[in-house]
Design an enzyme around this catalytic site. Structure first.
Site, mmCIF file in Angstrom:
data_model
loop_
_atom_site.group_PDB
_atom_site.id
_atom_site.type_symbol
_atom_site.label_atom_id
_atom_site.label_comp_id
_atom_site.label_asym_id
_atom_site.label_seq_id
_atom_site.Cartn_x
_atom_site.Cartn_y
_atom_site.Cartn_z
ATOM 1 N N GLY A 8 -22.276 -18.067 -20.449
ATOM 2 C CA GLY A 8 -21.627 -18.936 -19.472
ATOM 3 C C GLY A 8 -20.941 -20.126 -20.113
ATOM 4 N N ASP A 9 -21.657 -20.878 -20.938
ATOM 5 C CA ASP A 9 -21.085 -22.062 -21.593
ATOM 6 C C ASP A 9 -21.328 -22.034 -23.091
ATOM 7 O OD1 ASP A 9 -23.809 -22.370 -21.400
ATOM 8 O OD2 ASP A 9 -23.750 -24.529 -21.020
ATOM 9 N N GLU A 10 -21.490 -20.855 -23.643
ATOM 10 C CA GLU A 10 -21.788 -20.723 -25.066
ATOM 11 C C GLU A 10 -20.690 -19.929 -25.764
ATOM 12 O OE1 GLU A 10 -25.471 -19.265 -27.975
ATOM 13 O OE2 GLU A 10 -25.730 -19.394 -25.798
#
Length: 309
Positions: free
Chosen positions: A229-231
């Site tokens: 997701g945010d990596e």
């Protein structure tokens, strides 16, 4: 009665011969429509025989001098090595093979061809290789485009988890691992709070901003990928030293901490980093490398500091 049978046999033989000649004529007419041709190689003297279709694929004419040594030089290095290995196995086992190979014609045009091969021989010995060669460049381009689309993250434009997984799934002695120097993982801190406070559109803007910064900062990277997701993950070549990698990371962190303008607001972005260096001899396990970098990322997020190792 014998005369009648002999006459019928001669008529049948003539009819079959006409059919075969007709089939060969039909093949010659149809072959140019699909850029295909036949070939053979006499193993006693390595003599090549090509139909016009194969000459056309290789950008040559039938008046050009044809020898196997010159022909094999038109293949890319990787395809040439693979062809020679499959060819040797076919000769040894008296078995056929299929191979997709890349060539560079004398005019500099790159093409992809599909080679199908069979063997012929006697007394347990292979004497000839023969088969078909077909230009599959257009099909290959369409396939590459579909694969690129399937492996691209639609929001940020960088590679997606599927593409990164191909790296992880390689065996420890994979050829592509020799040029991997560093795996770096980036994770946006408190990303959920950004979505909760500003909305998912703001979160998307942060992801796009981070992806753009990573692409610009690591223009020589083998891969920039959004793996969660945010990596994000970045694979750097072995030509970039460990010291240079740390310097570039320290410089990048400063730019990542700059507020992002979004709809008249300034969004503060905090990013944690974890990285791991691959063995210089290329003998390592990709999953182990990822686990090491992921552990470093976990420590960085808890300590809120830039990792030193």
């Amino acid at each position: 009665m014998n005369q009648l049978n002999s006459k019928n046999f001669n008529n049948a033989t003539s009819t079959n011969l006409d059919k075969r000649l007709g089939s060969l004529d039909l093949f010659d007419q149809a072959a140019p429509l699909v850029s295909i041709g036949a070939w053979s190689c006499d193993l006693a003297n390595e003599r090549l025989d090509w139909t016009d279709g194969v000459f056309d694929i290789f950008g040559l004419t039938s008046v050009d001098a044809l020898d196997r040594e010159s022909a094999i030089e038109l293949y890319s290095e990787e395809s040439r090595e693979l062809l020679e290995r499959k060819r040797s196995q076919a000769i040894e086992k008296r078995a056929g093979f299929t191979l997709d190979a890349s060539i560079v014609r004398p005019d500099g045009i790159e093409r992809w061809i599909r080679i199908t091969a069979a063997t012929r021989g006697s007394n347990g010995r292979t004497e000839m290789l023969f088969g078909m060669k077909q230009d599959i460049t257009d099909d290959r381009m369409r396939w590459e485009l579909l694969r690129a689309q399937a492996e691209c993250d639609p929001l940020t434009g960088v590679a997606n988890r599927t593409r990164f997984q191909r790296f992880l799934d390689q065996s420890s002695n994979g050829v592509a691992l020799d040029d991997i120097g560093t795996l770096i993982l980036f994770d946006i801190d408190d990303f959920k709070q950004i979505n909760d406070r500003w909305g998912h559109a703001a979160g998307d803007a942060c992801l796009v901003n981070l992806a753009d910064n990573l692409r610009k900062a690591f223009i020589n990277a083998h891969l920039v990928s959004r793996i969660g997701g945010d990596e994000f993950a970045v694979l750097l070549p072995s030509s970039i030293s460990r010291a240079q990698t740390k310097v570039e990371l320290q410089s990048l962190i400063g730019s990542l901490l700059r507020p992002i303008q979004w709809n008249g607001c300034l969004l503060t972005l905090k990013v944690s980093v974890g990285f791991a260096f691959a063995c210089k001899d290329g003998k390592y396990n990709p999953q182990t490398l990822f686990n090491t970098a992921d552990e470093a990322l976990y420590c960085a997020k808890n300590r809120k500091i830039f990792p030193s190792d």
